[in-house]
Design an enzyme around this catalytic site. Sequence first.
Site, mmCIF file in Angstrom:
data_model
loop_
_atom_site.group_PDB
_atom_site.id
_atom_site.type_symbol
_atom_site.label_atom_id
_atom_site.label_comp_id
_atom_site.label_asym_id
_atom_site.label_seq_id
_atom_site.Cartn_x
_atom_site.Cartn_y
_atom_site.Cartn_z
ATOM 1 N N ARG A 261 2.052 -12.191 -0.554
ATOM 2 C CA ARG A 261 0.271 -12.157 -0.089
ATOM 3 C C ARG A 261 -0.144 -13.906 -0.341
ATOM 4 O O ARG A 261 0.291 -14.340 -1.168
ATOM 5 C CB ARG A 261 -0.174 -10.972 -0.047
ATOM 6 C CG ARG A 261 -0.065 -9.544 0.392
ATOM 7 C CD ARG A 261 -0.419 -9.907 1.791
ATOM 8 N NE ARG A 261 0.319 -8.561 2.393
ATOM 9 C CZ ARG A 261 -0.528 -7.937 3.141
ATOM 10 N NH1 ARG A 261 -1.646 -8.212 3.751
ATOM 11 N NH2 ARG A 261 -0.732 -6.996 3.849
ATOM 12 N N ASP B 130 -9.123 -9.309 9.610
ATOM 13 C CA ASP B 130 -8.668 -7.388 9.062
ATOM 14 C C ASP B 130 -9.419 -6.696 9.571
ATOM 15 O O ASP B 130 -9.162 -6.068 9.843
ATOM 16 C CB ASP B 130 -8.110 -8.104 7.857
ATOM 17 C CG ASP B 130 -7.141 -6.811 7.406
ATOM 18 O OD1 ASP B 130 -6.866 -6.544 8.292
ATOM 19 O OD2 ASP B 130 -7.981 -6.802 6.398
ATOM 20 N N LYS C 71 -9.371 -2.373 2.208
ATOM 21 C CA LYS C 71 -9.240 -1.403 2.391
ATOM 22 C C LYS C 71 -10.029 -0.448 2.064
ATOM 23 O O LYS C 71 -10.316 0.591 3.089
ATOM 24 C CB LYS C 71 -7.507 -1.003 2.697
ATOM 25 C CG LYS C 71 -6.565 -2.510 2.913
ATOM 26 C CD LYS C 71 -7.112 -2.521 4.596
ATOM 27 C CE LYS C 71 -6.273 -3.188 4.832
ATOM 28 N NZ LYS C 71 -6.441 -4.222 5.998
ATOM 29 N N HIS D 164 -10.594 -1.927 11.804
ATOM 30 C CA HIS D 164 -8.914 -2.140 11.386
ATOM 31 C C HIS D 164 -8.736 -4.010 12.274
ATOM 32 O O HIS D 164 -8.258 -4.273 12.953
ATOM 33 C CB HIS D 164 -8.445 -1.693 11.113
ATOM 34 C CG HIS D 164 -6.734 -2.547 10.271
ATOM 35 N ND1 HIS D 164 -5.774 -2.010 10.481
ATOM 36 C CD2 HIS D 164 -6.777 -3.466 9.492
ATOM 37 C CE1 HIS D 164 -5.037 -2.835 9.808
ATOM 38 N NE2 HIS D 164 -5.698 -3.736 9.082
ATOM 39 N N TYR E 218 -1.429 -3.415 -6.532
ATOM 40 C CA TYR E 218 -0.736 -4.600 -5.729
ATOM 41 C C TYR E 218 -2.860 -4.657 -5.188
ATOM 42 O O TYR E 218 -3.352 -3.237 -4.566
ATOM 43 C CB TYR E 218 0.176 -3.371 -4.850
ATOM 44 C CG TYR E 218 -0.238 -4.435 -3.528
ATOM 45 C CD1 TYR E 218 0.513 -5.247 -2.907
ATOM 46 C CD2 TYR E 218 -0.603 -3.576 -2.626
ATOM 47 C CE1 TYR E 218 0.303 -5.542 -1.727
ATOM 48 C CE2 TYR E 218 -0.498 -3.694 -1.113
ATOM 49 C CZ TYR E 218 -0.740 -5.168 -0.287
ATOM 50 O OH TYR E 218 0.042 -5.488 0.301
ATOM 51 N N CYS F 204 0.778 -7.660 12.147
ATOM 52 C CA CYS F 204 1.346 -7.265 13.085
ATOM 53 C C CYS F 204 0.902 -8.916 13.693
ATOM 54 O O CYS F 204 0.969 -8.980 14.699
ATOM 55 C CB CYS F 204 1.386 -6.184 13.743
ATOM 56 S SG CYS F 204 1.878 -4.862 14.483
ATOM 57 N N SER G 81 -0.688 -3.013 10.168
ATOM 58 C CA SER G 81 -0.992 -4.611 9.483
ATOM 59 C C SER G 81 0.323 -5.233 9.566
ATOM 60 O O SER G 81 1.368 -4.478 9.888
ATOM 61 C CB SER G 81 -0.794 -3.190 7.929
ATOM 62 O OG SER G 81 -1.368 -2.455 7.565
ATOM 63 N N ARG H 216 0.768 -0.518 0.185
ATOM 64 C CA ARG H 216 0.046 -0.348 -0.312
ATOM 65 C C ARG H 216 0.918 0.909 0.073
ATOM 66 O O ARG H 216 1.901 1.327 0.782
ATOM 67 C CB ARG H 216 -1.184 -0.654 1.022
ATOM 68 C CG ARG H 216 -2.002 -1.147 1.380
ATOM 69 C CD ARG H 216 -3.119 -0.929 2.157
ATOM 70 N NE ARG H 216 -2.070 -1.313 3.701
ATOM 71 C CZ ARG H 216 -1.906 -0.314 4.325
ATOM 72 N NH1 ARG H 216 -1.824 0.332 4.850
ATOM 73 N NH2 ARG H 216 -0.502 -0.543 5.118
#
Length: 601
Positions: free
Chosen positions: A385, A294, A225, A245, A216, A269, A267, A86
């Site tokens: 990913r 998420d 998002k 989130h 992406y 973590c 993000s 991102r």
Amino acid sequence: MKNIAPAIFPPNGIGDTKPTNQAVLDWVHELGNLTKPENIFWCDGSERENEFLIAESLKQNVLIKLNEKKVPRSYLHRSNPNDVARVEKVTFICTPTKEEAGPTNNWSDPADTYSKLYGLLNGAMRGRTMFVVPYIMGPPDSPLTKVGFEITDSKYVVLSIRIMTRMGKIALKRLGNDPKAEWNRGVHSLLDVDPDRRFICHFPQDNTIISVGSGYGGNVLLSKKCFALRIGSYLACKQGWMAEHMLILGVESPEGRKHYVAAAFPSACGKTNFAMLIPPAHFNGWKVTTVGDDIAWMEIRDGRLFAVNPENGYFGVVPGTSYKSNPNAMKSIEHDTLYTNVALTDDNDVWWEGKDGAPPKHAIDWRGNDWTPDSKEKAAHPNSRFATPMRNNPALDPDVEKGEGVPISAIIFGGRRSDTVPLVYEAFDWNHGVYLGATMASETTAAATGTVGKVRRDPMAMLPFCGYNIGDYFRHWMDIGKRLTNPPLIFNVNWFRKGENGKFLWPGFGENMRVLKWVIDRCEQTGGALKSPVGWLPSPHDLDLEELDIDHKSVADLLGIDHEEWQKELAEHKMFFDSLGGVVPEELQKQREQLVARFNE
Ligand code: OXD
Ligand code: MN
């Protein structure tokens, strides 16, 4: 300009499921006139359509077929090396005034931005196919569920959205024919994937997103998002619900008592790992199930917070995923998975740093170059990913499709902090919990471009995702608290505290169950705690540490409050609030003063 997304020509019966809602037809017509595609492909989400799109993507090298025996029905995609995460600096909130976007967002004027983006989109799909992708966010029969459409010229986007959302006819049915019905308008074009012509723009008042110049996931799967968080948070504030989130998990005791917990971490973590946690042997009979990994959409019912996962799949960070760190994720990505930017082995299997077993002797790295264990470069990009359907998860919660959602007993905030922040503590009440969320911080990761490892304040893990003024967002949290008669308890956790030797003090992963158990004990009013200036802290014997190989000193260090470190932390809270230029609500300023006072008692 080289056409990086040549048109495809479907046979009869594929790509022709036109919606009947006139507002959608008018919008597609307008975008068609602007972008001038070779043809328009109306997606219906069917198996046949998916197979056709995969076959065409293989022909055009958008996908590489993986070893059918090792990873059945799975594919690898490589994004442009300039386009792997991102990009927050080109992400904009385009509200009528700068103040509405607030101090934490890049703002640009809606009229100017539309005009710039329409300029870039003019003729952008010449020689390409324009896909119209209808989808819903949320369980099919939930009052929280919302409809979105994404127009895109990327087959990878269509295939990913099919995994990540409930896509196709289901959305057309949900939308119906009312031209005034609420739905999100998402427009995406790869253009020529040039970082200088890359913009991810949100128009909350118009329920519209325009994303250009990237391929992406986080920038282009607009459902995630962009819609579920940035536009979602704006709608949530206006309509009295919450878009967060957060992962959502269920914890069931051996006696069958079940709680649901929502947890916000920045993000990369470990949200996916936490959501799929497998309790260690010591917790025999305990079960953790995943509702989401998420995003949580939550609303108030009977004075309680209920949550749904708006998504239908997981878009997780691959490196570090192994049978040791996350067996459920490994099982989920063994089949029917779309990988991006991992390494390809000589037998067409996938590989990444941190995968179980020895590295392959030779592979093709994420850029498409030869790789050996001696190479200096990583084989998989640190932000590579997987996109995999949530149905693949062996720990999927049985109530994941429940329209009313699941009742939330606890909210957990957490960040990646080497020092200062204890393993776990509990807020004194809702507003104090909002303060914990508002001041949370984390070391940055590869999920976004920029420096990795720098501590930044990331309120509620929403810094890159709050679609409006952060001060109003804090106020919204406190307003929600006023409406809750049975609010979730709020906690803060830090799995990442390091000892003097620079090593992590806490083993993490499945052992996080021990912290979760204390959280549940507190919800059931059976867990002990000590009052500290920062909140309720477990003493070492309040945590179940049996059969865990950890020494007393490490436990004391994990739970310790170092007054010197906290003086610095408190100064940083003040600096952060000051940096927001007066938008922080009075009540949160008061919380900060009370925290300072507790340290001085
Ligand atoms: C994600 C992120 O992809 O937070 O979930 O960046
Ligand atoms: Mn995320």
